[in-house]
Scaffold this motif. Sequence first.
Motif, mmCIF file in Angstrom:
data_model
loop_
_atom_site.group_PDB
_atom_site.id
_atom_site.type_symbol
_atom_site.label_atom_id
_atom_site.label_comp_id
_atom_site.label_asym_id
_atom_site.label_seq_id
_atom_site.Cartn_x
_atom_site.Cartn_y
_atom_site.Cartn_z
ATOM 1 N N TYR A 139 0.887 -1.168 0.000
ATOM 2 C CA TYR A 139 0.000 0.000 0.000
ATOM 3 C C TYR A 139 0.918 1.209 0.000
ATOM 4 O O TYR A 139 1.525 1.516 1.025
ATOM 5 N N ALA B 65 2.856 -4.974 2.610
ATOM 6 C CA ALA B 65 1.959 -5.721 3.497
ATOM 7 C C ALA B 65 2.077 -7.231 3.308
ATOM 8 O O ALA B 65 1.722 -8.000 4.188
ATOM 9 N N ASN C 85 -3.952 -9.529 14.232
ATOM 10 C CA ASN C 85 -4.313 -8.296 13.514
ATOM 11 C C ASN C 85 -3.122 -7.749 12.755
ATOM 12 O O ASN C 85 -2.022 -7.698 13.286
ATOM 13 N N GLY C 86 -3.389 -7.327 11.537
ATOM 14 C CA GLY C 86 -2.332 -6.666 10.777
ATOM 15 C C GLY C 86 -1.312 -7.606 10.167
ATOM 16 O O GLY C 86 -0.341 -7.161 9.563
ATOM 17 N N ALA C 87 -1.534 -8.916 10.282
ATOM 18 C CA ALA C 87 -0.559 -9.878 9.750
ATOM 19 C C ALA C 87 -0.522 -9.884 8.226
ATOM 20 O O ALA C 87 0.465 -10.305 7.623
ATOM 21 N N GLY C 88 -1.630 -9.431 7.610
ATOM 22 C CA GLY C 88 -1.681 -9.413 6.157
ATOM 23 C C GLY C 88 -2.681 -10.393 5.569
ATOM 24 O O GLY C 88 -2.709 -10.617 4.355
ATOM 25 N N LYS C 89 -3.546 -10.958 6.415
ATOM 26 C CA LYS C 89 -4.493 -11.976 5.953
ATOM 27 C C LYS C 89 -5.477 -11.410 4.938
ATOM 28 O O LYS C 89 -5.699 -12.005 3.883
ATOM 29 N N SER C 90 -6.062 -10.251 5.266
ATOM 30 C CA SER C 90 -7.004 -9.636 4.320
ATOM 31 C C SER C 90 -6.289 -9.239 3.038
ATOM 32 O O SER C 90 -6.842 -9.385 1.939
ATOM 33 N N THR C 91 -5.086 -8.744 3.187
ATOM 34 C CA THR C 91 -4.321 -8.330 2.007
ATOM 35 C C THR C 91 -4.054 -9.527 1.094
ATOM 36 O O THR C 91 -4.091 -9.396 -0.133
ATOM 37 N N GLU D 104 -14.251 -8.900 4.449
ATOM 38 C CA GLU D 104 -14.422 -8.526 5.845
ATOM 39 C C GLU D 104 -15.440 -7.377 5.898
ATOM 40 O O GLU D 104 -15.416 -6.480 5.066
ATOM 41 N N GLU E 92 -12.816 -13.428 7.647
ATOM 42 C CA GLU E 92 -13.347 -13.316 9.003
ATOM 43 C C GLU E 92 -14.865 -13.319 9.091
ATOM 44 O O GLU E 92 -15.479 -12.354 9.570
ATOM 45 N N GLN F 122 -9.533 -15.047 12.728
ATOM 46 C CA GLN F 122 -8.737 -14.776 13.935
ATOM 47 C C GLN F 122 -9.071 -15.786 15.018
ATOM 48 O O GLN F 122 -8.252 -16.048 15.894
#
Length: 238
Positions: free
Chosen positions: A16, A21, A41-47, A87, A165, A197
């Motif tokens: 980004y 990410a 959180n923030g690990a990059g799963k959604s990315t 999400e 999620e 998560q």
Amino acid sequence: GAQPKILDVENLSARYGQVVALHGVSINIRAGELVAVLGPNGAGKSTLLRSVMGLTTSTGSVRFDDQSLPRRGTSRIARAGVVLVPEGRGIFAPMSVAENLQLGAYMIGGRGTEFERRRDRVLTLFPRLRERLNQTSGSLSGGEQQMLAVGRAMMAEPRLLLLDEPSLGLAPKVTAEILETLGQLNRSGLPILLVEQKAPLALKLANRAYVMSNGRISAEVDPREINSHADLAQFYFN
Ligand code: ATP
């Protein structure tokens, strides 16, 4: 022998702006598998899911059913049969349940025999949606909205379902109900990539799991070998 790979992600990186990410992520899903991606959180799963869908600036290789998927062009990726339930669900709150389901079937149009067949299948999967077809989607409970989001994705008859999620913000009972339905879809042959998560729940369903941290895959887990929270915590803090 091993099933063929339906999804084969190699060395996928995404950024980004200046923020990287995803750092060279490689994962795969074999035909019929339900694979979980766990991590804080923030690990990059959604990315990761968004990048498979062509929704980020990414590099690397994504193969689906032995075809190379473009790194840009979400509609082409969707037409190939990959569908994301994002999400936050992404349903259109002012529209009715029926209208949201029609949107999911945009590739075949919102009417006709094939449309009716798909809709009937979705409403059998989620009977609560049938009772609420004319209700405004924004007035559904959180669990019902998640059912609608999955139902809308199923209207496209995906060959691979990506879920970000699904349990977010839901009560344990509703979460269990939704995960049970996902398990049912998977057993009927649909490969699923599930970002969660709530690791213990995901591990109950999954054939395999990857753990992500800081934009990388830090471990691959066989759910049958996870016997305690301590086993799992080990992967989070590595
Ligand atoms: P969560 O469960 O909290 O969503 P996640 O594992 O899905 O976590 P991502 O949402 O993929 O993580 O985020 C990975 C990293 O990328 C984070 O550092 C996040 O701040 C950053 N990031 C995500 N979306 C954007 C964006 N649109 N612009 C800038 N940075 C972003």
